[in-house]
Design a protein around this motif. Structure first.
Motif, short mmCIF file in Angstrom:
data_model
loop_
_atom_site.label_atom_id
_atom_site.label_comp_id
_atom_site.label_asym_id
_atom_site.label_seq_id
_atom_site.Cartn_x
_atom_site.Cartn_y
_atom_site.Cartn_z
N LEU A 46 -16.60 67.19 49.66
CA LEU A 46 -17.80 67.03 50.67
C LEU A 46 -18.14 68.31 51.70
O LEU A 46 -19.48 68.52 51.84
N LEU A 78 -17.16 59.87 43.98
CA LEU A 78 -17.99 59.93 45.31
C LEU A 78 -19.36 59.48 45.05
O LEU A 78 -20.01 58.93 46.06
N LEU A 83 -21.64 58.85 48.50
CA LEU A 83 -21.24 59.83 49.39
C LEU A 83 -21.86 61.20 48.63
O LEU A 83 -22.24 62.13 49.35
N VAL A 84 -22.58 61.36 47.30
CA VAL A 84 -23.08 62.36 46.80
C VAL A 84 -24.16 61.91 45.72
O VAL A 84 -23.81 60.78 45.40
N LEU A 100 -25.05 66.43 48.81
CA LEU A 100 -24.34 65.63 49.85
C LEU A 100 -25.26 64.47 50.24
O LEU A 100 -26.52 65.09 50.60
N GLY A 104 -22.58 60.37 52.74
CA GLY A 104 -21.46 61.41 52.80
C GLY A 104 -21.35 62.30 54.08
O GLY A 104 -20.33 62.50 54.40
#
Length: 161
Positions: A46, A78, A83-84, A100, A104
């Motif tokens: 991240l 992720l 988060l992505v 991102l 995230g």
């Protein structure tokens, strides 16, 4: 028996860096990472995306010094956590560009805000100038070590070792 020459100043830097890494990991494990819902490796991915923006998974792997398959698995997890996000690379549809997400960024910001509070507390008797000088020294060490490792890698490759 051959005696090994010890470079005391270099050994002191090595021991200082090692002590710092151990202390940081101790803080991470005890106080920061369990509450963040992120593993250290995930936070590293991240952070690369936050710093460098959208990119291919292979680029992230190169920056982190790990195999692309490792980052690929991390990115799947992720992405599953929101988060992505990924989209096809217009230059090569066989690969994806990773970005991102807002979630995230918020998770990473919260993690590092907590980390910063702990560090500021630990170094309460340091002024901003002392902290800036320490940060500059640490960055200089990191760059020098990375450059030496890269030089050694190329030297080994060119000699066939």
């Amino acid at each position: 028996m051959q005696l090994v020459h010890r470079d005391a100043p270099a050994q002191e830097v090595l021991e200082g860096v090692s002590s710092l890494v151990r202390a940081v990991r101790c803080i991470e494990h005890r106080q920061l990472w369990p509450d963040a819902g992120l593993r250290r490796a995930d936070a590293s991915v991240l952070k690369v995306l936050a710093k460098d923006g959208e990119q291919r998974g292979g680029e992230i792997a190169t920056k982190l010094g790990v195999d692309a398959s490792v980052v690929s698995r991390q990115l799947s997890a992720l992405e599953g956590d929101g988060l992505v996000s990924r989209r096809p690379d217009p230059a090569d549809a066989r690969v994806s560009l990773v970005q991102l997400s807002e979630a995230g960024r918020a998770r990473l910001d919260a993690l590092y805000a907590g980390y910063t509070r702990h560090l500021r507390s630990a170094l309460a008797d340091w002024d901003d100038e002392e902290m800036a000088a320490a940060a500059a020294s640490l960055r200089r060490i990191a760059v020098a070590v990375a450059q030496a490792a890269e030089h050694a890698k190329h030297a080994n490759t060119s000699t066939g070792d």
